[in-house]
Motif scaffolding. Structure first.
Motif, short mmCIF file in Angstrom:
data_model
loop_
_atom_site.label_atom_id
_atom_site.label_comp_id
_atom_site.label_asym_id
_atom_site.label_seq_id
_atom_site.Cartn_x
_atom_site.Cartn_y
_atom_site.Cartn_z
N TYR A 91 22.37 15.56 -20.99
CA TYR A 91 23.06 14.29 -20.81
C TYR A 91 23.86 14.33 -19.51
O TYR A 91 24.21 15.41 -19.01
CB TYR A 91 23.98 14.02 -22.01
N SER A 94 30.15 14.30 -16.96
CA SER A 94 31.17 13.25 -17.04
C SER A 94 31.45 12.58 -15.70
O SER A 94 31.66 11.36 -15.62
CB SER A 94 32.47 13.83 -17.61
N TYR A 129 25.38 5.74 -34.30
CA TYR A 129 25.87 6.81 -33.42
C TYR A 129 26.60 6.22 -32.21
O TYR A 129 27.70 6.66 -31.86
CB TYR A 129 24.70 7.67 -32.96
N SER A 132 29.94 4.80 -33.06
CA SER A 132 30.93 5.80 -33.45
C SER A 132 31.77 6.27 -32.27
O SER A 132 32.80 6.94 -32.46
CB SER A 132 30.23 7.00 -34.08
N LYS A 134 30.69 8.33 -29.91
CA LYS A 134 30.23 9.61 -29.38
C LYS A 134 29.55 9.41 -28.03
O LYS A 134 28.99 8.35 -27.75
CB LYS A 134 29.28 10.27 -30.39
N THR A 135 29.59 10.43 -27.22
CA THR A 135 29.25 10.26 -25.81
C THR A 135 27.96 10.95 -25.38
O THR A 135 27.60 10.89 -24.20
CB THR A 135 30.39 10.77 -24.92
N ARG A 136 27.26 11.62 -26.29
CA ARG A 136 26.03 12.31 -25.90
C ARG A 136 24.88 11.29 -25.85
O ARG A 136 24.09 11.17 -26.78
CB ARG A 136 25.73 13.45 -26.87
#
Length: 301
Positions: A91, A94, A129, A132, A134-136
């Motif tokens: 992924y 950042s 997902y 939620s 989440k960042t992946r």
């Protein structure tokens, strides 16, 4: 313009013991390329139907190319690996998110008043997902979220306005979508081409090639490539080269060398169909060139 992204596909050795391209039955691809398949000693193929060229995926950075930096580079034109000093994945790192937000191909084309489409359909657990927090997430999904590009689900899939990421919809019932029936990859190809006619730029993301490469299973890799070949066959049933420029490319090598579980530093193929294919091919040598070229091409059309 219709772009098919296949994760983890490089140009490897012409060795059927390790390269599933030379083990699988790929009649559509072989026909397009004049009964040839690309390999390290035959990286450029030109026929009356298609152009295939190699793209450098190493980005001038040591180590093995990865999806996070490779896909960010493909989708923005920015050398992501050089920017952070390494290949990174699966992924995006950042610090690459602001680049994806500002420079992704969807945003660039929307700013030029072009219609864009991300054709993949995702099942319910994917949306849960994402919601939620989440960042992946892949570079493609992040690009859509940053640019307000629709992420498609069951409704669009059943209406033939999206394509399952696996092409055949095999696991949708397992994931709680009882009304979604499996289809042939050729049918998925027909659906994608018809959908692409509604937009100036359509992107479809196929990830099973990378999964098969990591499996090191010749049987699995050959099945995935044969599924992809059937998908191309379905597209060509409807394809009109006077209307659509078709591209197929990747972010890094993997599936072409099953002797190693990791990625490779091999070049990746860029397959082009359509009457402007030679003009586009002449402007591309590595992953950084793709988005600037496509944006310029569409801006002038």
């Amino acid at each position: 313009m219709l772009m098919i992204f296949c994760d983890g596909v490089g140009i490897g050795k012409a060795d059927p013991a390790i390269n599933p391209f030379f083990h699988a039955a790929l009649p559509t691809l072989s026909s397009l390329l004049g009964s040839q398949l690309p390999h390290l000693c035959c990286r450029h193929i030109q026929t009356s139907q298609a152009t295939l060229i190699p793209l450098n995926a190493t980005l001038g950075v040591s180590g093995l190319p990865q999806s996070g930096t490779g896909q960010t580079t493909l989708l923005t034109g920015v050398n992501a690996a050089r920017l952070i000093g390494k290949h990174f994945g699966p992924y995006p790192y950042s610090t690459l998110r602001p680049i994806l937000k500002d420079k992704n191909i969807f945003r660039q084309l929307i700013a030029r008043r072009k219609r864009v489409c991300f054709a993949n359909a995702y099942p319910r657990p994917f949306f849960e997902y994402v919601q939620s927090g989440k960042t992946r997430l892949t570079a493609t999904v992040l690009s859509c979220l940053f640019s307000d590009v629709q992420l498609r689900g069951e409704e669009e899939l059943r209406a033939e306005e999206a394509v399952s990421s696996d092409l055949t919809r095999t696991r949708w019932k397992e994931l709680g979508h009882d009304r979604v029936e499996p289809i042939a990859p050729e049918t998925a190809g027909e659906h994608l081409y018809e959908l692409s006619q509604q937009s100036d730029f359509t992107l479809f993301d196929f990830y099973l090639t990378d999964h098969a490469g990591h499996s090191q299973s010749m049987q699995q890799a050959a099945e995935v490539l044969e599924r992809l070949d059937g998908f191309l066959s379905g597209i060509l049933r409807r394809y009109d080269e006077t209307k659509t420029l078709l591209l197929l490319t990747s972010d890094h090598g993997n599936i072409e060398d099953l002797s190693a579980k990791s990625h490779t530093r091999n070049p990746v193929p860029l397959l082009l169909l359509g009457r402007y294919r030679e003009d586009v091919a002449s402007r591309l040598t590595n992953l950084t060139h793709l988005t600037p070229c496509l944006v310029d091409f569409l801006a002038r059309s």
